[in-house]
Each structure stands twice: as structure tokens, then as C-alpha cells.
Write a protein that holds these residues in place. Structure first.
Motif, PDB file in Angstrom:
ATOM      1  N   ILE A 153      41.055 106.628  -6.572  1.00 47.42           N
ATOM      2  CA  ILE A 153      40.532 105.384  -5.981  1.00 47.42           C
ATOM      3  C   ILE A 153      39.137 105.613  -5.387  1.00 47.42           C
ATOM      4  O   ILE A 153      38.235 104.782  -5.544  1.00 47.42           O
ATOM      5  CB  ILE A 153      41.525 104.840  -4.920  1.00 47.42           C
ATOM      6  N   ILE A 154      38.934 106.763  -4.764  1.00 46.52           N
ATOM      7  CA  ILE A 154      37.605 107.059  -4.185  1.00 46.52           C
ATOM      8  C   ILE A 154      36.557 107.179  -5.297  1.00 46.52           C
ATOM      9  O   ILE A 154      35.475 106.601  -5.225  1.00 46.52           O
ATOM     10  CB  ILE A 154      37.657 108.357  -3.341  1.00 46.52           C
ATOM     11  N   LEU A 155      36.886 107.931  -6.362  1.00 45.66           N
ATOM     12  CA  LEU A 155      35.939 108.094  -7.474  1.00 45.66           C
ATOM     13  C   LEU A 155      35.622 106.747  -8.125  1.00 45.66           C
ATOM     14  O   LEU A 155      34.462 106.438  -8.415  1.00 45.66           O
ATOM     15  CB  LEU A 155      36.512 109.053  -8.530  1.00 45.66           C
ATOM     16  N   ALA A 156      36.674 105.934  -8.327  1.00 45.58           N
ATOM     17  CA  ALA A 156      36.460 104.622  -8.953  1.00 45.58           C
ATOM     18  C   ALA A 156      35.585 103.740  -8.070  1.00 45.58           C
ATOM     19  O   ALA A 156      34.743 102.988  -8.572  1.00 45.58           O
ATOM     20  CB  ALA A 156      37.804 103.947  -9.224  1.00 45.58           C
ATOM     21  N   THR A 157      35.769 103.841  -6.758  1.00 45.09           N
ATOM     22  CA  THR A 157      34.964 103.023  -5.845  1.00 45.09           C
ATOM     23  C   THR A 157      33.491 103.444  -5.897  1.00 45.09           C
ATOM     24  O   THR A 157      32.595 102.596  -5.893  1.00 45.09           O
ATOM     25  CB  THR A 157      35.506 103.151  -4.406  1.00 45.09           C
ATOM     26  N   ILE A 158      33.249 104.754  -5.977  1.00 47.71           N
ATOM     27  CA  ILE A 158      31.851 105.228  -6.068  1.00 47.71           C
ATOM     28  C   ILE A 158      31.207 104.718  -7.367  1.00 47.71           C
ATOM     29  O   ILE A 158      30.082 104.205  -7.359  1.00 47.71           O
ATOM     30  CB  ILE A 158      31.803 106.778  -6.014  1.00 47.71           C
ATOM     31  N   VAL A 159      31.954 104.834  -8.481  1.00 50.56           N
ATOM     32  CA  VAL A 159      31.419 104.355  -9.762  1.00 50.56           C
ATOM     33  C   VAL A 159      31.202 102.843  -9.696  1.00 50.56           C
ATOM     34  O   VAL A 159      30.193 102.320 -10.190  1.00 50.56           O
ATOM     35  CB  VAL A 159      32.365 104.726 -10.932  1.00 50.56           C
ATOM     36  N   LEU A 160      32.131 102.130  -9.035  1.00 53.41           N
ATOM     37  CA  LEU A 160      32.011 100.667  -8.913  1.00 53.41           C
ATOM     38  C   LEU A 160      30.735 100.282  -8.159  1.00 53.41           C
ATOM     39  O   LEU A 160      29.995  99.379  -8.595  1.00 53.41           O
ATOM     40  CB  LEU A 160      33.245 100.116  -8.182  1.00 53.41           C
ATOM     41  N   ILE A 161      30.456 100.989  -7.064  1.00 58.05           N
ATOM     42  CA  ILE A 161      29.241 100.687  -6.288  1.00 58.05           C
ATOM     43  C   ILE A 161      27.999 100.919  -7.158  1.00 58.05           C
ATOM     44  O   ILE A 161      27.075 100.119  -7.174  1.00 58.05           O
ATOM     45  CB  ILE A 161      29.200 101.552  -5.012  1.00 58.05           C
ATOM     46  N   ARG A 162      28.022 101.993  -7.923  1.00 57.75           N
ATOM     47  CA  ARG A 162      26.886 102.281  -8.809  1.00 57.75           C
ATOM     48  C   ARG A 162      26.699 101.165  -9.849  1.00 57.75           C
ATOM     49  O   ARG A 162      25.595 100.684 -10.096  1.00 57.75           O
ATOM     50  CB  ARG A 162      27.141 103.628  -9.510  1.00 57.75           C
ATOM     51  N   VAL A 163      27.821 100.718 -10.423  1.00 55.57           N
ATOM     52  CA  VAL A 163      27.743  99.678 -11.456  1.00 55.57           C
ATOM     53  C   VAL A 163      27.236  98.369 -10.849  1.00 55.57           C
ATOM     54  O   VAL A 163      26.373  97.696 -11.428  1.00 55.57           O
ATOM     55  CB  VAL A 163      29.135  99.467 -12.115  1.00 55.57           C
ATOM     56  N   MET A 164      27.745  98.004  -9.678  1.00 62.61           N
ATOM     57  CA  MET A 164      27.371  96.729  -9.070  1.00 62.61           C
ATOM     58  C   MET A 164      25.896  96.693  -8.655  1.00 62.61           C
ATOM     59  O   MET A 164      25.324  95.625  -8.457  1.00 62.61           O
ATOM     60  CB  MET A 164      28.240  96.456  -7.827  1.00 62.61           C
ATOM     61  N   GLY A 168      41.190  95.074  -9.460  1.00 66.61           N
ATOM     62  CA  GLY A 168      40.144  95.255  -8.456  1.00 66.61           C
ATOM     63  C   GLY A 168      39.106  96.298  -8.833  1.00 66.61           C
ATOM     64  O   GLY A 168      37.949  96.202  -8.424  1.00 66.61           O
ATOM     65  N   LEU A 169      39.502  97.312  -9.604  1.00 61.20           N
ATOM     66  CA  LEU A 169      38.549  98.360  -9.982  1.00 61.20           C
ATOM     67  C   LEU A 169      38.196  98.281 -11.471  1.00 61.20           C
ATOM     68  O   LEU A 169      37.026  98.148 -11.821  1.00 61.20           O
ATOM     69  CB  LEU A 169      39.111  99.740  -9.630  1.00 61.20           C
ATOM     70  N   GLY A 170      39.238  98.334 -12.317  1.00 58.94           N
ATOM     71  CA  GLY A 170      38.992  98.280 -13.764  1.00 58.94           C
ATOM     72  C   GLY A 170      38.280  97.004 -14.192  1.00 58.94           C
ATOM     73  O   GLY A 170      37.412  97.023 -15.065  1.00 58.94           O
ATOM     74  N   GLY A 171      38.644  95.885 -13.537  1.00 61.18           N
ATOM     75  CA  GLY A 171      38.057  94.592 -13.899  1.00 61.18           C
ATOM     76  C   GLY A 171      36.605  94.447 -13.500  1.00 61.18           C
ATOM     77  O   GLY A 171      35.931  93.521 -13.943  1.00 61.18           O
ATOM     78  N   GLY A 191      40.583  89.560  -4.741  1.00 62.29           N
ATOM     79  CA  GLY A 191      41.014  89.404  -3.349  1.00 62.29           C
ATOM     80  C   GLY A 191      42.523  89.454  -3.207  1.00 62.29           C
ATOM     81  O   GLY A 191      43.056  90.121  -2.314  1.00 62.29           O
ATOM     82  N   THR A 192      43.234  88.783  -4.105  1.00 60.05           N
ATOM     83  CA  THR A 192      44.701  88.762  -4.019  1.00 60.05           C
ATOM     84  C   THR A 192      45.294  90.157  -4.177  1.00 60.05           C
ATOM     85  O   THR A 192      46.130  90.581  -3.375  1.00 60.05           O
ATOM     86  CB  THR A 192      45.280  87.827  -5.112  1.00 60.05           C
ATOM     87  N   VAL A 193      44.867  90.873  -5.224  1.00 57.64           N
ATOM     88  CA  VAL A 193      45.462  92.205  -5.432  1.00 57.64           C
ATOM     89  C   VAL A 193      45.054  93.173  -4.326  1.00 57.64           C
ATOM     90  O   VAL A 193      45.842  94.036  -3.918  1.00 57.64           O
ATOM     91  CB  VAL A 193      45.126  92.795  -6.829  1.00 57.64           C
ATOM     92  N   THR A 194      43.833  93.015  -3.810  1.00 56.99           N
ATOM     93  CA  THR A 194      43.389  93.911  -2.730  1.00 56.99           C
ATOM     94  C   THR A 194      44.202  93.649  -1.459  1.00 56.99           C
ATOM     95  O   THR A 194      44.648  94.586  -0.794  1.00 56.99           O
ATOM     96  CB  THR A 194      41.885  93.713  -2.449  1.00 56.99           C
ATOM     97  N   MET A 195      44.419  92.360  -1.142  1.00 58.06           N
ATOM     98  CA  MET A 195      45.194  92.044   0.067  1.00 58.06           C
ATOM     99  C   MET A 195      46.655  92.478  -0.081  1.00 58.06           C
ATOM    100  O   MET A 195      47.258  92.984   0.858  1.00 58.06           O
ATOM    101  CB  MET A 195      45.101  90.548   0.369  1.00 58.06           C
ATOM    102  N   ALA A 241      51.651  96.979  -6.611  1.00 59.84           N
ATOM    103  CA  ALA A 241      50.410  96.508  -5.993  1.00 59.84           C
ATOM    104  C   ALA A 241      49.296  97.534  -6.173  1.00 59.84           C
ATOM    105  O   ALA A 241      48.136  97.171  -6.442  1.00 59.84           O
ATOM    106  CB  ALA A 241      50.637  96.232  -4.507  1.00 59.84           C
ATOM    107  N   ALA A 242      49.639  98.823  -6.045  1.00 62.92           N
ATOM    108  CA  ALA A 242      48.625  99.879  -6.241  1.00 62.92           C
ATOM    109  C   ALA A 242      48.091  99.836  -7.665  1.00 62.92           C
ATOM    110  O   ALA A 242      46.887  99.958  -7.909  1.00 62.92           O
ATOM    111  CB  ALA A 242      49.241 101.247  -5.947  1.00 62.92           C
ATOM    112  N   ASN A 243      49.005  99.636  -8.614  1.00 65.33           N
ATOM    113  CA  ASN A 243      48.586  99.553 -10.008  1.00 65.33           C
ATOM    114  C   ASN A 243      47.677  98.343 -10.236  1.00 65.33           C
ATOM    115  O   ASN A 243      46.647  98.440 -10.904  1.00 65.33           O
ATOM    116  CB  ASN A 243      49.815  99.460 -10.907  1.00 65.33           C
ATOM    117  N   GLU A 244      48.052  97.195  -9.668  1.00 59.72           N
ATOM    118  CA  GLU A 244      47.252  95.980  -9.856  1.00 59.72           C
ATOM    119  C   GLU A 244      45.878  96.107  -9.209  1.00 59.72           C
ATOM    120  O   GLU A 244      44.881  95.600  -9.729  1.00 59.72           O
ATOM    121  CB  GLU A 244      47.995  94.763  -9.291  1.00 59.72           C
ATOM    122  N   PHE A 245      45.832  96.767  -8.051  1.00 59.56           N
ATOM    123  CA  PHE A 245      44.545  96.971  -7.390  1.00 59.56           C
ATOM    124  C   PHE A 245      43.623  97.802  -8.289  1.00 59.56           C
ATOM    125  O   PHE A 245      42.438  97.470  -8.475  1.00 59.56           O
ATOM    126  CB  PHE A 245      44.753  97.670  -6.040  1.00 59.56           C
TER     127      PHE A 245
END
Lengths: 577, 50
Positions: A197-208, A335-338, B14-18, A327-331
Motif C-alpha cells: 500500500i505504501i509503494l502504491a501510494t508513492i507511485v500514485l502521487i507520482r502519477v497524479m 482506490g489505487l489500481g483505478g 471515497g466509498t472504498v477508502t472509507m 474492503a482491503a482488496n477493494e481499496f
């Protein structure tokens, strides 16, 4: 060796089991398959079908697996054959449970190879060896890395072939699986999932923060990438051929629309058309894609959750744990893959560079090219592919445990012996898949018949067993034992009627489309290549792949028929009934 | 990206994060309700005997 003499394993912490199940679910599909599917069917419409599928397929099957697994674990049963025999009280039912062993073990045979690709790409990015200039160069590298052109072409030692990475990954998997549930699987997932999750978040910030990387190509930007992924209505340019309108290209963003309007102003054979959300929701393919994505993404129907949950104690919560893992999988998926994959690809390659790419095409042809063009791409490429490797190893470990548990039960042996036997079986299987690499035929065949077809079958069996054989009332009573939250009452109806019916409809549609080649858009049906490879124009590798599965199934059936542990289960009274 | 696309993205992410954050909070902050899992119960293992 008696059950008491065998090491009785369980999870070390509540978070550990949730991380392990989430780790099992989070895989390459979250970062590569989901974005492609959502974009293809229009983000908004796809997400509606996706959310409905999550509620009526993903959550109930997951809860059913968690509940049955924990209940059977209390009776000393940790694998599907014994569990099915105990619940169904029929001697033949233990043979049905074999599917719950075949699926994870056979998927492991090819998944470990894909895991090796991820590690290989991460290492090669890190050492600065991957710098692609064209799409052809990128696809050529992938082709030679995995040996697509010829069987056995990647089976030699080099930085640029999969073999050394396959050996490393295989050893890592078996070292950790040998260490057991708590010290092996749980340790990897407790570290691996947060790291992922940390690595994906760093890559996400770079992409955004990429913006428009090349000012001379203003349409290639992150905003258009996000629009391609999430816009609910699709704008397409259609061209008229033989009286019929067919899609030529998709438009995203005001500038692209303006340019397209100018281009077709004096061309009567072209038009711009908007495909609305309602129009997309009426397409059966969209529902099939959304349900399929939920199904495979959450790892329901694999037999893995049944096995993992069997190591819980009677009073351990399963409702919140199941929800948390989902929920972890969906996030990770939404939230990351998307937000990572398509925006990055569109920013550098434009819509034309990513349209129509499958999971492997997006992951191993498009993205290496994207990272090659990105500032600090060497670093971010290594990070992204290492993240995929973490997602893959937490999944592959989960595929081994059902096989280990089965061998321990059926042969009444310890973990060391069962790991050795499963190690031999999977070395043969993974070697087979890796050697027959031409056109990825062996991998593709196994993924279709085992990784898709059999999963549908097992999930349907599981939900019917939970809702009809065990009974919803008993199932809910069992699920709420020690539960931190309660399952809403509406799920009694969903589990008993809606979920099995929805699954059967989706499965029927899947067979019609993918086996018999029915085209719901109105085109002529075309028999699937998987059927053609076996019966119409037989392909040797496709047949060998099927034979491999059948031989393994017969081996498992022999073990089941001789296992004393399963002879008792059909005659044992259910203590809760 | 259109406004409706932006709204769908915010709603979905937002939904999945919450949901994920709520689950993490519930699991980590309510141990009296949820932490029923205990460590490995080791008896004589076959590996020790080998």
C-alpha cells in the motif's frame, strides 16, 4: 500420526488473518485487469454493476467461506474434501471437494511464473537495464523474457529471461510456506500488505503529478487518463462500413472532441456518438465483466478462504474479518489500481497506446514503456513492479496452503513431508507451464479451464451448500458466533436465492460467450479458441495441459478414497445440529 | 475528464477508502470486541520427531 500429534496451527493475531486473506485477494488483477475492464465498459456504468456484484456475490460467498471454514476447522478439517464430506454427509461429496485443491495448486503452477516476471522486471528496472523507446521494443523484450516465440526459449540463465527469477520466487514461496501459518504466511502478509500500500501510494502521487508530460501532445495527459477510466458516458467516433456503423476511436476531453468535430465536418461516413450509462447497462457483457472482476478479484471460490478460516478458533470473529479483507482488496483495486495504471499510460502514450490492451499487454508491454519515458522512471518502474511482486507473493502463498493441509489430512503426515510432496508436484507443474511458453498456450489453457471455469463451479457449489444444505439459519447462527458486527438480515434472502441465481445466470452467460462464442452484440457466434484447441483443431500443448490437470485430479481422488480421515467424516453426527 | 466522471471517481474511491478505514479502525481500536485470536497451540510435532 494422530491429529493430536500433529502440530495444531492457528493465526497469531486477528490482523494477521485479515492481512493474509486480503493478501490472497490482492493480486495483479487489481492493478492491471480492473482498470482495463472499467475503461472498456465506461467507468460509471461499470462501477454500478461492479458495486451490485460486490454486494450480492462478493460479500455473501466470502462470508459463507469464512463461516464454513471456521466451523470445519473446529472438527479438525482444513481442506475442502473433508469439509464437503462432513457438511453433505455423502461419500461422493468428498470427491467434489477435490476441486478446492485443484484450483489453488494448478493456479500456483502458472501464477508463480507471472510472479517471477514481476520480480524480473523490478530487478531489471533497478539495475537500469530496462529502457524502452518504442512499443515494439517493449513487446519484444517481454516476448523474449517469457519465451513467447518458442517453447523453452526463456529456460536459460540470464538477467533477461524468467528462469533465474522463477527459481528464486519458487524458493521464497516454499521457505515461507514451510514456516507455517503464523510464522510464514502471516509474517509475509503483515509486512507485505502495508509495504504494498505504501509503494502504491508513492507511485500514485507520482502519477497524479505528471500533468502533460509532452507539451507537443496536449491530449496525452493525466486528466484524460482519468476521464478514459471514469467518465460514465463514452464519446466515440464511428465509421460507416457496408451500411453498419462501427467504432473507430474513443474521445476524451474537450480538445479531442473539438478536433474530431473538425475532422469529420465534411465526412458523411463518420459521426460522433455518445453511449449513455443506461445504454451501457443494458449490455450483458458489462454485467459479465463486472461480476467476473468482483469474483476473481476477491478470491472467492478458490478454496483458499475455506482453508485459511479453518485455522481460526470457535469464538474468533468471521463477519468483520471477511468484510475487512474484502474492503482491503477493494481499496487496492478501486482506490489505487483505478488511479495509477491508465492515467500513467494515457499521459505518455495517449488513448491509442492503451486501447484494447489485456492484462499482460498493459502490465508488461505498455507500462515498461511508460516508466522508460517517465522522469526517474528507473526508480518508479522498479517500485511499481516490486509492488506487483508483493501482491503476487501474498497470493501465491495462499494457493499452497490448501494443498499442504490436504496432504497432511489425507496422508496423515507432518508439514515437512507435505511441503516436500507439494513442492515436487508444483515443480513439475510450473516447469511444464514455463517450458511450453510459446504463445503462453499452457498458461492460457490452465487459466481458462481451472482459473476461471472451475472457480465458477466451486463458488456455486459453496453458496448452494451454505444456503441450502447447511441452511441459512444455521449458517447465520454459526457466522455470528463471536462476531464483532452482524450480517444484515437481507443477506438471508441474498444468500439463499439471489446469489445462487445471479451466479448461475452469470455462469451460463460466461459459457455461452467464452465456450460457444455467442455474441450478445448480434454478430455471428464463433467457437472459443479454448474449445477449438481441444476438439476442433487439437493443439498438443492445450491437450497436455488438460491431461496434467486430469492426472492431478486422479491422484487427489486416489488419496481421498484411501484417506481414513475422510471415511469417518460422512458418518460423524454434526454436533451443532 | 467530465464533471460526472469526476463525481463517480470521488464516490467510488471515497466509498472504498472509507469502508477500508472503518474496518481498520474497528479491528484495531475495538480489541475487546474483536481480538479473539490467540497464538499457535503447539503440541508434539512430527517434524520434531524426525
Amino acid at each position: 500420526m494422530s491429529q493430536a500429534a500433529r502440530k495444531i496451527e492457528s493465526w497469531g493475531s486477528r490482523l494477521g488473518v485479515i492481512m493474509a486473506v486480503a493478501g490472497s485477494a490482492v493480486g495483479l488483477g487489481n492493478f492491471l485487469r480492473f482498470p482495463g475492464q472499467a475503461a472498456q465498459y465506461g467507468g460509471g456504468a461499470f462501477m454500478i454493476a461492479y458495486a451490485i456484484s460486490f454486494i450480492i456475490i462478493g460479500l455473501p460467498i466470502g462470508w459463507a467461506e469464512w463461516t464454513m471454514g471456521r466451523a470445519m476447522g473446529q472438527r479438525g478439517l482444513h481442506s475442502a474434501p473433508g469439509m464437503f464430506a462432513h457438511v453433505m454427509k455423502q461419500s461422493w461429496s468428498k470427491y467434489l471437494g477435490i476441486i478446492g485443491i485443484i484450483i489453488p495448486v494448478v493456479i500456483y503452477m502458472y501464477y508463480v511464473g507471472i510472479e517471477a516476471w514481476c520480480l524480473g522486471y523490478a530487478v531489471n528496472f533497478l539495475r537500469g537495464a530496462l529502457h524502452m523507446n518504442t512499443a515494439e521494443e517493449s513487446s519484444g523484450y517481454f516476448s523474449s523474457f517469457v519465451g513467447i516465440k518458442q517453447d523453452g526459449a526463456a529456460m536459460h540463465f540470464s538477467w533477461d529471461t524468467m528462469l533465474p527469477f522463477l527459481i528464486i520466487v519458487f524458493l521464497i514461496n516454499f521457505i515461507f510456506i514451510y514456516r507455517g501459518i503464523s510464522k510464514g504466511i502471516e509474517t509475509v502478509c503483515n509486512w507485505g500488505m502495508p509495504a504494498l500500500i505504501i509503494l502504491a501510494t508513492i507511485v500514485l502521487i507520482r502519477v497524479m503529478t505528471l500533468g502533460t508530460p509532452d507539451a507537443s501532445l496536449p491530449d496525452n495527459n493525466v486528466n484524460n487518463g482519468l476521464g478514459y477510466m471514469w467518465n460514465p458516458a463514452k464519446l466515440i467516433v464511428e465509421v460507416q462500413k457496408d451500411g453498419a456503423w462501427t467504432e473507430e476511436k474513443q474521445l476524451v476531453g474537450a480538445a479531442m472532441l473539438q478536433n474530431a468535430k473538425l475532422d469529420i465536418a465534411e465526412d458523411s461516413s463518420r459521426r460522433i456518438r455518445e453511449i449513455t450509462v443506461a445504454e451501457q447497462l443494458l449490455k450483458p457483457q458489462l454485467w459479465l465483466a463486472a461480476a467476473g472482476q468482483i469474483f476473481f478479484s476477491l478470491s472467492v471460490g478458490f478454496g483458499v478462504i475455506l482453508c485459511y478460516a479453518s485455522y481460526l478458533k470457535k469464538s474468533d470473529d468471521v463477519v468483520l474479518s471477511g468484510l475487512s479483507a474484502s474492503a482491503a482488496n477493494e481499496f487496492c483495486e478501486v482506490g489505487l489500481g483505478g488511479l495509477i495504471t491508465l492515467p500513467a499510460a494515457v499521459a505518455f502514450l495517449g488513448l491509442a497506446g492503451v486501447a484494447g490492451q489485456g492484462t499482460f499487454g498493459l502490465g508488461f508491454n505498455v507500462l515498461p514503456l511508460v516508466f522508460s519515458k517517465m522522469p526517474l522512471g528507473q526508480f518508479f518502474g522498479a517500485m511499481f513492479f516490486f509492488m506487483l511482486f508483493l501482491a503476487a507473493i501474498t497470493s501465491s502463498l495462499s494457493m499452497l496452503q490448501p494443498g499442504i493441509a490436504f496432504l497432511e489430512e489425507a496422508l496423515n503426515i507432518g508439514r515437512k513431508a507435505s511441503v516436500a510432496i507439494l513442492g515436487f508436484i508444483t515443480v513439475v507443474g510450473a516447469g511444464f507451464v514455463s517450458w511450453f511458453s510459446a504463445d503462453l498456450k499452457a498458461l492460457d489453457t490452465l487459466d481458462f479451464w481451472v482459473g476461471t471455469f472451475l472457480i465458477f463451479i466451486l463458488a456455486t457449489i459453496q453458496i448452494i451448500v451454505f444456503g441450502w444444505v447447511w441452511g441459512v439459519e444455521k449458517g447465520f447462527k454459526e457466522a455470528h458466533e463471536g462476531a464483532a458486527v452482524r450480517i444484515p438480515r437481507v443477506y438471508r434472502t441474498i444468500i439463499k436465492y439471489i446469489c445462487p441465481a445471479f451466479l448461475l445466470v452469470i455462469f451460463t452467460m460466461w459459457v455461452l460467450v467464452n465456450v460457444f462464442g455467442v455474441n450478445f452484440s448480434g454478430g455471428a457466434p464463433q467457437i472459443s479458441s479454448y474449445v477449438t484447441d481441444l476438439f476442433i483443431n487439437p493443439n498438443q500443448v492445450a491437450w497436455l495441459s488438460v491431461v496434467l490437470v486430469l492426472v492431478f485430479a486422479v491422484f487427489l481422488a486416489l488419496l481421498v478414497s484411501k484417506a481414513r480421515a475422510y471415511q469417518k467424516t460422512t458418518s460423524q453426527p454434526d454436533s451443532d445440529s | 475528464m467530465t464533471t460526472s466522471g469526476l463525481l463517480i471517481m470521488i464516490a467510488s474511491v471515497g466509498t472504498v477508502t472509507m469502508l477500508f478505514a472503518w474496518c481498520v479502525w474497528k479491528v484495531l481500536c475495538c480489541p475487546e470486541q474483536t481480538d479473539n485470536v490467540h497464538g499457535v497451540v503447539s503440541k508434539h510435532t512430527p517434524d520434531e520427531a524426525e
